[in-house]
Every structure is written in C-alpha cells, then in structure tokens.
Scaffold this active site. Structure first.
Site, short mmCIF file in Angstrom:
data_model
loop_
_atom_site.label_atom_id
_atom_site.label_comp_id
_atom_site.label_asym_id
_atom_site.label_seq_id
_atom_site.Cartn_x
_atom_site.Cartn_y
_atom_site.Cartn_z
N LYS A 111 22.47 45.99 60.42
CA LYS A 111 23.37 45.11 61.18
C LYS A 111 24.66 45.88 61.39
O LYS A 111 25.41 46.14 60.45
CB LYS A 111 23.64 43.81 60.42
N CYS A 122 59.17 24.93 49.22
CA CYS A 122 60.63 24.94 49.17
C CYS A 122 61.14 23.70 49.89
O CYS A 122 60.67 23.36 50.96
CB CYS A 122 61.12 26.21 49.87
N CYS A 136 62.99 28.04 45.15
CA CYS A 136 62.64 28.94 46.24
C CYS A 136 63.33 30.29 46.03
O CYS A 136 64.55 30.33 45.84
CB CYS A 136 63.08 28.33 47.56
N CYS A 161 66.99 26.99 54.40
CA CYS A 161 66.40 28.13 53.71
C CYS A 161 66.23 29.27 54.71
O CYS A 161 65.57 29.10 55.73
CB CYS A 161 65.05 27.73 53.12
N ASP A 214 28.37 46.84 62.47
CA ASP A 214 29.62 46.11 62.45
C ASP A 214 30.47 46.51 63.64
O ASP A 214 31.42 47.27 63.52
CB ASP A 214 30.34 46.42 61.13
N GLU A 260 16.32 46.00 60.30
CA GLU A 260 17.16 47.06 60.90
C GLU A 260 18.61 46.84 60.49
O GLU A 260 18.99 45.72 60.14
CB GLU A 260 17.04 47.00 62.42
N LYS A 320 23.22 39.98 54.33
CA LYS A 320 24.50 40.69 54.23
C LYS A 320 24.59 41.49 52.94
O LYS A 320 24.06 41.10 51.91
CB LYS A 320 25.66 39.67 54.28
N CYS A 365 66.18 30.72 48.87
CA CYS A 365 67.40 29.92 49.01
C CYS A 365 67.79 29.19 47.74
O CYS A 365 68.85 28.56 47.69
CB CYS A 365 67.23 28.90 50.15
N TYR A 400 19.48 46.33 70.74
CA TYR A 400 18.59 45.73 69.74
C TYR A 400 17.97 44.41 70.19
O TYR A 400 17.22 43.79 69.46
CB TYR A 400 19.30 45.54 68.41
S1 IVH Z 1 20.25 40.44 66.85
C1 IVH Z 1 19.44 36.59 68.73
N1 IVH Z 1 20.50 42.75 65.68
O1 IVH Z 1 25.49 40.52 64.64
C2 IVH Z 1 19.98 37.55 67.80
N2 IVH Z 1 22.46 41.46 66.01
O2 IVH Z 1 26.07 37.96 63.40
C3 IVH Z 1 20.92 38.46 68.44
N3 IVH Z 1 24.50 42.56 65.27
O3 IVH Z 1 26.27 38.80 67.56
C4 IVH Z 1 21.48 39.40 67.51
N4 IVH Z 1 23.57 44.41 64.57
O4 IVH Z 1 26.80 41.29 67.47
C5 IVH Z 1 21.13 41.66 66.11
N5 IVH Z 1 20.60 44.83 64.71
C6 IVH Z 1 21.21 43.76 65.14
C7 IVH Z 1 22.59 43.61 65.03
C8 IVH Z 1 23.18 42.44 65.47
C9 IVH Z 1 24.71 43.76 64.73
C10 IVH Z 1 25.57 41.59 65.53
C11 IVH Z 1 25.55 40.98 66.89
C12 IVH Z 1 25.48 39.50 66.67
C13 IVH Z 1 25.99 39.39 65.28
C14 IVH Z 1 25.50 38.14 64.62
#
Ligand code: IVH
Length: 743
Positions: free
Chosen positions: A164, A483, A465, A489, A166, A162, A360, A468, A272
């Site tokens: 992640k 410096c 620098c 300075c 931000d 799923e 990532k 100065c 989630y």
């Molecule tokens: S699961 C035990 N699922 O990513 C695991 N985290 O880097 C709990 N995050 O602190 C996290 N999307 O804030 C999970 N689909 C997702 C997520 C997710 C974003 C964030 C979350 C976590 C951080 C970890």
C-alpha cells in the site's frame, strides 16, 4: 471501519519568531473542542431520536471540516485518533438510527470536496478508499465476511497481496488509447482536474497501445526517498519551503497551478486498479494488472497471488521486512479478491469495496528523552501541554515535539479515570517512546519508568495561565483546563487574532499568522486586537515606512496590505461571526446564525437579550436547527464579558458588515439540492449560488441521485446529460428566475 488518513507530519514546521512571546510555541495544536469525550450526550444506543439527530447534525460539519483541512489544504486540524473517534461515533449513531442519516453525512463521502483553483472532474466510477485491518485476526475476519457473503468455505478464495503506497491516488482516463484527463480523488465522486500536471509525469504515458476504447486507470502518485531528499535539499538551498515527508511533497507537487513546477518535481506513478472500462481487462485482478503492465504502465512487482490467510500474512511479513529498502513509503499491504466476477458480486459499501482491505503496518516508534513540558494557550484558553523532546527520527521524520493532550494524560489516566500506560505518569527528564501513525502530531506511547532520573517529580499542571496569570479552571466533564483571562490574556488574544485573519475568516492577503506575531510584538504598530488592524493606517502614517524598515517590505507589499485591509471593511456577516473566534462557533454555525439574524445589529442585540438564558431571545436562539445549549451558552457568555464587548464594539466601528438575506421559509426552492451548469447569462455563478442558498437551497457541484433540480445554461454538457439519465428535472436560467422571483 473509518478510513485511516495518511501521514502529514507537522514537526519541523516554521520556527517561531525570535521575539515572539514565550507562549507561542512552534507547534500549533488543534483546539480540543472537537474531542468526542467532551460531549455530554449518552452513548448512541441510549440516545433519544432528538439527541441522535442533533448529534449527527453536530458531527457532520466537524468531520467535513477535518476532511477539508486534511485533503483540501494538506493541513490537518485533528489527530487521526480524534478523527476516527468522531467517525466511529457518527457511524454508531447512524447504525442505531438509520432513518436519521443526513444527506451531508460523512458516511456518504470518502474525502474532501475538490479545492478551488482546479476545474472539477466527475469520476465515471467513484474512487473508493479501503477499510483497514490491523492484525492477522482482522484479516481472518475479512476472509470470513467474504466467504459468508459468497456462500463459500473460508480460506478457499485467492487474493492478491501488494504494498500500500503512501502517496495520493490519481485517476487517468484514456479514450481510444489516448490520455484525455487526470483527476485527483477529491471527495471520491468529483476530483480536481490535474491533467496538465499529470502529463508531465514520465510514468504516465500519453498513449496506451492496446487499451480498450475507454479505460480509467487508477493508481498512486508518490515520490521516492532519494528524489524527496534531493528536492528538499534544493528547496532549502533556494530558501523555499521544504516538505515534511514524501507524501506531502508528492501532493504539493501534483496540485500546482503551474504545470511547469510539477514537471520539475520527480513524481512517479504506479497503477493498481481501474474505474470505467469499455471491455474487461481480464478475469482476475492478477490478469488485469498484468494487462495494464503490458500497455506500458508501471505496476508493482511485489504483487503476489495468495490462497489462504497464512500465505497472505507471510507476504505481508515479507513486504514489511523490505520496507526500509524499497526506496519509497508504504504503510501496509492491500489484499484484493483475485476473481473479478466475485469482486463484482461483492460490490461496495458506501465508500469502500467489500473485496479489498488494507492491512496496515504498526505505527513507527522511537525512544527519546523528554526535556521539558511546556503549556500552550489556545484561542479559547485551553491549556495544552506539549512535550519538548530531544530530536529523534520516527519513520523518516525528525520529531522534537509531541502532544501530551491534557493533565489526566500526563498523570496516566484517561477521561474516565481508568489507568493508561499501566498508570505510569510522564515526568520531565523521562525516557519516552514516541510514535507517529500517520498522525498530525506525534504522541507518546510509553514511558520507561526504570530509566527515570533520580529526583524527577510528578508534573505539577499549572492552575494559573502561564501567559497571563489568571486562574485556569477545569469545568465538570471537561478534560481541558482553561485560562479564564479571556481577551485580557495575551496568548488568547494573539491566537484570536491569528484566527481572525485566517483563510475562512477575514482572509487578509499579506496578513497571516507570522505577520500577526511580528506586528503584535512591534511597539509602534501595536496590533493587538482585530480593530487595531483597521485603525493601523490612520493611527500611524509612518506604518508603510516602518514595515519597510523592520520587516524589509517593499512599498508595493505595504500598499497591497493596506488595500487588502480596506477591502475587508465590507465583510459577509457569516465570516464576521466566524472570525470572532467564539468557542464552539465554526463556519457552519456562523452561517446558521448569519442567516437567522440577517444583520450584525440584530445578531448582537439578540445575543445581549438572550444573556439571561431565558425569555424570548434565548428560546429563539435555541430554536435554530443546529444550535444547542452549549453553543448558545458560549455565545451569550461572549456578549456579556466586558473585554469581549469592547473588542466587538471597537471592531464594528471600523466595519460595514453586509446583511444576509434571511432564508425565506416559504421559498419554492428551500431544502432542494440544486446544481448550476453551463453559462449563466444574467448573473455570475457565485451570485446564483449565494441567491439559491439564501433561499434555503443547497447548491451542489455535481449531479447525483440526490439532486432535485439542475439549472442548465448554454454549453451545459455532462451534468445535464447525467441529470437526464437520472430523471432529475432540468430547467433553464429564465425558468429558474421565474421560480425564485425577484431578488
Ligand atoms: S486499491 C477500490 N491498491 O490507499 C480500491 N489502493 O486507503 C482502490 N493505495 O485511495 C484502492 N496503494 O490511494 C489500492 N496497492 C494499492 C494501493 C492503494 C495505495 C491507496 C489509494 C486508496 C487508499 C485507500
């Protein structure tokens, strides 16, 4: 693997004042003192035990400081890469010397302790972070580790995949189907109570029909792109501060002390995961998330159950392809073992579950022209080169500056002289590839040597620098040129002054970096050194009128400023020492020194006496746990330089530093971790804490297995119960006073 931190771009931050000196550039680069390669110690495996212990003691506060700045203040002080390097070094030393792992080790925490201002909530189950994968190969390793752990064939398990998101994670506690509180992650164990704010978010229901008696829902608070753009436009129209990216906007909006402000911000929430549950939500992750959805929470429609690496990576590619059109920021794909029974068997490492990983996305990049290389001079004289770029959008943020680190980096080599970027140097006029990987400051990934303008010359790094004209020297083993002008300075002096007034130093209300620049540049106010701040009112009776005339200050603001300055004439010794801005002296070190010497006079006399770098005063300084030769050298150097000495003397003539009670070695509570809870009747909480710390105790905010003693007053609740559960000794205030004796 170290937790990779989220984006918090600085670019486009406040512009410099028009009349500021040319060396004050708009991006504030962190001082490079914290960089791991400057350490002269051997590699972890080759360290002696004493070296390892000392290095762990040095790293813990450094990493803690970075965590606090990042999570607590939403204002990062080092790049992700430097942060990760520090954490990796800490982990490598701990792996080689597991018995030296400190109680305050960063490996035992996941984020920063909760900020002041919100109440605190202890999570019934810790809020974990995720380990990272950066390639399909890392995903293969992840699956292999799991199959080995469980004793099953590789690629035989099902995983969910799923996006992640931000944003920032939030824990919602429902009891009897009713929302009772909401907490941010904080340090993973204790977060901030943001219940009132969370209730204003439309995606967070007050009632969850069909929920088990206890249910902690975990998910992400975030802001969609369109909402972010609208909010920023409104903020700009009102002349309010705009946000660098949706994540910062979401964090800033949730962590408002006034819930009415949160209510006016377009925040969203996706569920989630979960923490404590009184009855299982299902047998699999897929079932459990579907159950959360059925209760009325929003879940991500892009979650897919996959078997085998090929399916997982295919879904990663699909999500990556949709990234630009999702309408919200994501920075990767999270894989989780689907079977909850297996999740339970896999369990967690110190801060991350074994059963999940974040794959990532690669850093976002863009090509642009490097117009100029400028040199900034930092508080300790470090010359930091900054690339001024033709503005370009990288991952939704307009970037016009990038760090160039140091002269080796520009020349195309690393600290050890090995080529980087294939040995290509960076020149003014070059076409460069800029990237932001959740970084504080964008960096340069590559140079297109074919697109180099004819006649472009290698960059000549200055050996003087630029502020100065003093010689700028590079000490052996240091990647940074500095410096040598010291306080003479103007750039160093100005940065020192900004540090002096900063939050953890003198923290003078109404006097921040901006005002420091303006006051400095104003010939009548002429605030050029810390002492000048305190003599301002006496030097210039017309100062309030001048503030009104030049900067549009009202009479009340001016009065408040002078009152705030007066109030700081009495200052805690550790703050004072930290505020001086001596190289390598951070908050933790300043506190050590203050406790050891007790008064300013004793401290200053000792630093002068230690100046010869031998004899009793020098030995005494080095005997302080946490003080090494480099730090001691920086301290005595500061006290030998005439300009510094004069500045210290002028400042001290204006102040009455408060003495600090030295730690009594024979104190009955020295070394103990103590928690105060409930109402204290004979002292304030702050007083109790200060007294306990002066006696050498460590005061914690929450009870854990590491707590030695809980002092419980009337009204003590969950903490006292937790202490009982863990078998931690609980005493009342009277018993505490009897234990520590009279002040
Ligand atoms: S699961 C035990 N699922 O990513 C695991 N985290 O880097 C709990 N995050 O602190 C996290 N999307 O804030 C999970 N689909 C997702 C997520 C997710 C974003 C964030 C979350 C976590 C951080 C970890």
């Amino acid at each position: 693997m170290a937790e990779r931190r989220e984006a918090a771009a600085q670019d486009g931050a406040s512009a410099p004042l028009a009349d500021a000196p040319p060396t004050t550039a708009p991006v504030a680069l962190p001082e490079p003192a914290a960089q791991p390669e400057t350490s002269a110690l051997p590699e972890p495996a080759a360290m002696t035990e004493a070296e390892a212990a000392r290095e762990l003691a040095r790293l813990a506060p450094l990493i803690l400081g970075a965590d606090e700045a990042y999570h607590g203040a939403d204002a990062p002080i080092m790049t992700d890469a430097d942060y990760d390097a520090l954490r990796r070094r800490n982990a490598a030393i701990e792996a080689a010397f597991p018995h030296l792992i400190r109680p305050d080790s960063p490996s035992r925490r996941t984020g920063a302790p909760p900020a002041e201002g919100f109440g605190k909530i202890r999570h019934a189950r810790p809020m974990l972070s995720l380990a990272n994968a950066f390639s399909p190969g890392d995903v293969v390793d992840f699956d292999l580790q799991i199959s080995r752990f469980l004793g099953v064939a590789p690629e035989s398990l099902a995983y969910t995949a799923e996006p992640k998101i931000d944003g920032l994670s939030l824990s919602l506690r429902y009891e009897g189907g009713r929302l009772v509180h909401a907490a941010t992650r904080g340090d993973g164990e204790t977060g901030e109570n943001v219940t009132a704010n969370a209730r204003t978010i439309a995606d967070i229901p007050d009632l969850l029909p069909g929920a088990p008696a206890i249910l902690e829902v975990r998910g992400e608070v975030y802001m969609a792109h369109a909402d972010f753009a609208r909010l920023n436009a409104e903020q700009a129209a009102r002349g309010d501060k705009t946000f660098a990216n949706p994540r910062n906007a979401a964090a800033g909006s949730l962590r408002q002390l006034d819930p009415a402000i949160t209510a006016s911000r377009p925040l969203r929430f996706l569920a989630y995961a979960w923490g404590e549950v009184s009855a299982p939500l299902g047998q699999t992750q897929t079932e459990a998330v579907a159950r959360l959805g059925a209760m009325g929470l929003r879940t991500n429609p892009l979650m897919l159950r996959c078997t085998g690496i090929a399916e997982m990576v295919a879904h990663y590619r699909l999500i990556e392809g949709q990234r630009g059109t999702l309408g919200y920021d994501i920075d990767g794909v999270v894989y989780k073992v689907d079977d909850l029974g297996l999740q339970a068997r896999l369990g967690m490492r110190s801060t991350t579950p074994r059963w999940a990983i974040a794959h990532k996305f690669p850093a976002e990049t863009a090509w642009t022209r490097l117009e100029r290389i400028e040199i900034q001079v930092g508080r300790t004289g470090a010359l930091s080169p900054v690339a001024r770029l033709a503005p370009v959008t990288v991952g939704g943020v307009v970037v016009s500056n990038a760090t160039l680190h140091n002269e080796d980096y520009i020349a195309g080599r690393d600290a050890k002289g090995a080529p980087i970027r294939g040995g290509k140097d960076i020149r003014e006029g070059d076409l460069v590839q800029v990237y932001r990987a959740g970084d504080v400051i964008p960096k340069i990934a590559d140079v297109d040597a074919d697109a180099r303008p004819a006649g472009a010359l290698p960059f000549a790094f200055p050996d003087r620098c630029p502020a100065c004209g003093s010689e700028a020297v590079r000490e052996a083993g240091d990647s940074v040129r500095r410096c040598t002008g010291g306080l003479g300075c103007p750039a160093q002096a100005m940065e020192r002054l900004k540090h002096f007034v900063s939050r953890d130093a003198f923290d003078i209300e109404g006097l921040g970096a901006k005002q420091v620049e303006a006051f400095w540049a104003d010939p009548d106010l002429s605030v050029r050194s810390p002492a000048d701040i305190f003599t301002l009112a006496a030097r210039d009776a017309a100062a309030p009128a001048r503030l009104a005339q030049r900067f549009g200050w009202g009479a009340t603001s001016a009065e408040n400023l002078f009152r705030a300055i007066e109030a700081r004439r009495e200052i805690a010794l550790d703050r004072l020492i930290f505020a001086l801005g001596i190289r390598h002296v951070g908050q933790a070190t300043a506190a050590l020194l203050a406790r050891h010497y007790g008064t300013w006079d004793a401290f200053a006399a000792a630093m002068e006496a230690a100046g010869a770098r031998e004899g009793a005063a020098w030995d005494d300084l080095l005997a302080i746990d946490g003080v090494g030769e480099v730090l001691a050298g920086a301290l005595v150097t500061a006290f030998r330089q005439p300009a510094e000495r004069a500045a210290f003397a002028a400042l001290l003539a204006e102040l009455s530093p408060l003495p600090m009670a030295p730690v009594a070695a024979e104190s009955p509570v020295a070394g103990l971790t103590v928690v105060f809870t409930g109402t204290l009747e004979t002292m304030t909480r702050a007083e109790a804490k200060a007294r306990a710390e002066a006696l050498g105790a460590h005061v914690a905010g929450s009870v854990s297995a590491r707590t030695d003693l809980v002092v419980a007053g009337p009204g003590a609740g969950s903490k006292a119960r937790e202490a009982e559960r863990l078998g931690v000794r609980v005493i009342d205030e009277g018993a505490w006073r009897a234990l520590i004796g009279p002040a």
